[in-house]
Design a protein around this motif. Structure first.
Motif, PDB file in Angstrom:
ATOM      1  N   HIS A 110       0.898  -1.218   0.004  1.00 46.53           N
ATOM      2  CA  HIS A 110      -0.010  -0.204  -0.043  1.00 46.53           C
ATOM      3  C   HIS A 110       0.853   1.382   0.082  1.00 46.53           C
ATOM      4  O   HIS A 110       1.842   1.349   0.622  1.00 46.53           O
ATOM      5  CB  HIS A 110      -0.795  -0.205   1.172  1.00 46.53           C
ATOM      6  CG  HIS A 110      -1.797  -0.900   1.000  1.00 46.53           C
ATOM      7  ND1 HIS A 110      -3.260  -0.664   0.380  1.00 46.53           N
ATOM      8  CD2 HIS A 110      -2.027  -2.241   1.509  1.00 46.53           C
ATOM      9  CE1 HIS A 110      -3.859  -1.587   0.638  1.00 46.53           C
ATOM     10  NE2 HIS A 110      -3.234  -2.661   1.259  1.00 46.53           N
ATOM     11  N   MET A 111       0.409   2.269  -0.812  1.00 50.05           N
ATOM     12  CA  MET A 111       1.141   3.478  -0.710  1.00 50.05           C
ATOM     13  C   MET A 111       0.108   4.621  -0.590  1.00 50.05           C
ATOM     14  O   MET A 111      -1.026   4.560  -1.077  1.00 50.05           O
ATOM     15  CB  MET A 111       1.644   3.621  -2.424  1.00 50.05           C
ATOM     16  CG  MET A 111       3.036   2.763  -2.650  1.00 50.05           C
ATOM     17  SD  MET A 111       4.305   3.452  -2.005  1.00 50.05           S
ATOM     18  CE  MET A 111       4.647   4.982  -2.570  1.00 50.05           C
ATOM     19  N   VAL A 112       0.744   5.744   0.013  1.00 53.74           N
ATOM     20  CA  VAL A 112       0.016   7.051   0.066  1.00 53.74           C
ATOM     21  C   VAL A 112       0.720   8.067  -0.855  1.00 53.74           C
ATOM     22  O   VAL A 112       1.988   8.434  -0.347  1.00 53.74           O
ATOM     23  CB  VAL A 112       0.101   7.550   1.706  1.00 53.74           C
ATOM     24  CG1 VAL A 112      -0.579   8.808   1.801  1.00 53.74           C
ATOM     25  CG2 VAL A 112      -0.660   6.781   2.559  1.00 53.74           C
ATOM     26  N   SER A 113       0.145   8.426  -1.644  1.00 56.59           N
ATOM     27  CA  SER A 113       0.655   9.426  -2.798  1.00 56.59           C
ATOM     28  C   SER A 113      -0.384  10.682  -2.803  1.00 56.59           C
ATOM     29  O   SER A 113      -1.385  10.487  -3.358  1.00 56.59           O
ATOM     30  CB  SER A 113       1.019   8.743  -3.962  1.00 56.59           C
ATOM     31  OG  SER A 113       1.606   9.731  -4.676  1.00 56.59           O
ATOM     32  N   ILE A 114       0.191  11.893  -2.583  1.00 54.72           N
ATOM     33  CA  ILE A 114      -0.764  13.090  -2.591  1.00 54.72           C
ATOM     34  C   ILE A 114      -0.041  14.054  -3.237  1.00 54.72           C
ATOM     35  O   ILE A 114       1.062  14.478  -2.838  1.00 54.72           O
ATOM     36  CB  ILE A 114      -1.367  13.242  -0.910  1.00 54.72           C
ATOM     37  CG1 ILE A 114      -1.905  12.129  -0.231  1.00 54.72           C
ATOM     38  CG2 ILE A 114      -2.364  14.760  -0.956  1.00 54.72           C
ATOM     39  CD1 ILE A 114      -2.206  12.499   1.233  1.00 54.72           C
ATOM     40  N   GLU A 115      -0.660  14.689  -3.938  1.00 58.25           N
ATOM     41  CA  GLU A 115      -0.156  15.978  -4.667  1.00 58.25           C
ATOM     42  C   GLU A 115      -0.120  17.210  -3.893  1.00 58.25           C
ATOM     43  O   GLU A 115      -1.135  17.472  -3.224  1.00 58.25           O
ATOM     44  CB  GLU A 115      -0.786  16.330  -6.058  1.00 58.25           C
ATOM     45  CG  GLU A 115      -0.660  15.140  -7.112  1.00 58.25           C
ATOM     46  CD  GLU A 115      -1.417  15.646  -8.331  1.00 58.25           C
ATOM     47  OE1 GLU A 115      -2.234  16.397  -8.232  1.00 58.25           O
ATOM     48  OE2 GLU A 115      -1.615  14.741  -9.298  1.00 58.25           O
ATOM     49  N   SER A 116       0.968  18.124  -4.136  1.00 62.79           N
ATOM     50  CA  SER A 116       0.695  19.172  -3.518  1.00 62.79           C
ATOM     51  C   SER A 116      -0.503  20.257  -3.729  1.00 62.79           C
ATOM     52  O   SER A 116      -0.719  20.065  -4.854  1.00 62.79           O
ATOM     53  CB  SER A 116       2.001  20.101  -3.596  1.00 62.79           C
ATOM     54  OG  SER A 116       2.023  21.447  -3.122  1.00 62.79           O
ATOM     55  N   GLY A 117      -1.101  20.781  -2.857  1.00 59.68           N
ATOM     56  CA  GLY A 117      -2.271  21.606  -3.034  1.00 59.68           C
ATOM     57  C   GLY A 117      -3.634  20.568  -3.110  1.00 59.68           C
ATOM     58  O   GLY A 117      -4.570  21.305  -3.410  1.00 59.68           O
ATOM     59  N   LYS A 118      -3.506  19.611  -3.053  1.00 56.44           N
ATOM     60  CA  LYS A 118      -4.789  18.657  -3.002  1.00 56.44           C
ATOM     61  C   LYS A 118      -5.418  18.577  -1.707  1.00 56.44           C
ATOM     62  O   LYS A 118      -5.153  18.717  -0.594  1.00 56.44           O
ATOM     63  CB  LYS A 118      -4.198  16.979  -3.363  1.00 56.44           C
ATOM     64  CG  LYS A 118      -5.703  16.343  -3.362  1.00 56.44           C
ATOM     65  CD  LYS A 118      -5.046  14.833  -4.081  1.00 56.44           C
ATOM     66  CE  LYS A 118      -6.410  13.835  -4.192  1.00 56.44           C
ATOM     67  NZ  LYS A 118      -7.242  14.495  -5.176  1.00 56.44           N
ATOM     68  N   ASN A 119      -6.903  18.638  -1.699  1.00 51.61           N
ATOM     69  CA  ASN A 119      -7.858  18.874  -0.814  1.00 51.61           C
ATOM     70  C   ASN A 119      -8.082  17.277  -0.548  1.00 51.61           C
ATOM     71  O   ASN A 119      -8.432  16.533  -1.198  1.00 51.61           O
ATOM     72  CB  ASN A 119      -9.130  19.613  -0.824  1.00 51.61           C
ATOM     73  CG  ASN A 119      -8.868  20.965  -1.014  1.00 51.61           C
ATOM     74  OD1 ASN A 119      -7.622  21.469  -0.415  1.00 51.61           O
ATOM     75  ND2 ASN A 119      -9.794  21.875  -1.456  1.00 51.61           N
ATOM     76  N   ILE A 120      -7.843  16.899   0.808  1.00 49.23           N
ATOM     77  CA  ILE A 120      -8.238  15.740   1.400  1.00 49.23           C
ATOM     78  C   ILE A 120      -9.335  15.573   2.544  1.00 49.23           C
ATOM     79  O   ILE A 120      -9.283  16.922   3.139  1.00 49.23           O
ATOM     80  CB  ILE A 120      -7.067  14.902   1.791  1.00 49.23           C
ATOM     81  CG1 ILE A 120      -6.216  15.535   2.908  1.00 49.23           C
ATOM     82  CG2 ILE A 120      -6.062  14.591   0.525  1.00 49.23           C
ATOM     83  CD1 ILE A 120      -4.934  14.613   3.120  1.00 49.23           C
TER      84      ILE A 120
END
Length: 270
Positions: A110-120
């Motif tokens: 499993h990986m957590v990958s989030i772009e800069s500026g993304k709302n979560i």
């Protein structure tokens, strides 16, 4: 009694025949036997302590507001709507905006990958106090590629995420660098409620000391109802001001010309 050579040959032939038959049966059995399946690979998550309910979802808030706000000064040009009767309902969600890209490996692929500026999605972890968290679905992972909810957690509530976690498992995965974030309110849903019939007033300009308005009603499909269209005329004082009353509506006109009206709604229609 000595055996004859013929008897010896027959005995040897019988032994060879029996051995051949046994070998043939064994070979058939081996050909029909399926190879043993390898044991399933253990899921590393099985060894991770399970968390029953550590993360709480941030419930959205619902805001109701008049479509034409009370006691707010407005300027509208001729031909435009000065008043709409009804209420707007907005669903406001609180989210976390990640200010730096993050990529971290968890268990079982499993990986957590989030772009800069993304709302979560924003959640709160209630273990030893409240810790703010931002949660997403993992990428990849598992033997069947299933996605699990994972969260970035701000352990000391300093505005930066420190670790990543599965939502339902207690193990923490240290981030290489702290990830800054901000909390924002976003409108998830917005609906206008006209009470079944939309009612509005349109500014028609001013001339010869009179202010003109047009009252219209619309059906649910947006068509104007001919029987419910009415032209209204109000007298302006020497300063170009007026107090307007219509079907419970109260509106103070500060100034009115043939191109623009400046006014304030002080009471909604009945």
């Amino acid at each position: 009694m000595k055996r004859t050579k013929r008897e010896e040959k027959l005995k040897i032939a019988s032994v060879v025949l029996i051995a051949s038959s046994l070998a043939l049966v064994a070979g058939c059995a081996n050909r029909n036997r399926r190879p043993a399946s390898p044991p399933p690979a253990p899921n590393p998550l099985w060894s991770v302590p399970f968390a029953e309910k550590d993360f709480d979802k941030q419930e959205p808030s619902v805001v109701h507001a008049f479509l034409s706000p009370i006691d707010v000064d407005r300027d509208v040009e001729v031909g435009n709507v000065v008043y709409v009767d009804g209420v707007r309902t907005q669903t406001i969600e609180t989210v976390v905006r990640v200010l730096k890209a993050v990529s971290v490996a968890l268990e079982a692929g499993h990986m957590v990958s989030i772009e800069s500026g993304k709302n979560i999605e924003m959640k709160t972890r209630k273990v030893g106090g409240e810790q703010l968290a931002g949660c997403v679905k993992t990428q990849g992972g598992g033997r069947y590629g299933e996605k699990l909810t994972s969260c970035l957690v701000d352990l000391d509530n300093d505005g930066q995420f420190d670790v990543a976690m599965f939502e339902k498992y207690e193990r923490q995965y240290q981030l290489e660098t702290k990830i800054p974030y901000v909390i924002e309110a976003v409108t998830a849903k917005s609906e206008a409620n006209y009470g079944g019939v939309r009612k509005e007033l349109i500014y028609g300009g001013a001339s010869n000391g009179n202010l003109k308005l047009t009252y219209r009603e619309f059906t649910a499909d947006g068509m104007a109802r001919q029987a419910f269209t009415q032209d209204l005329t109000y007298e302006l004082d020497k300063q170009g001001r007026a107090e307007i009353g219509f079907r419970g509506l109260r509106m103070t006109v500060h100034s009115a010309t043939n191109s623009q009206i400046s006014y304030r709604v002080t009471r909604q229609m009945d």
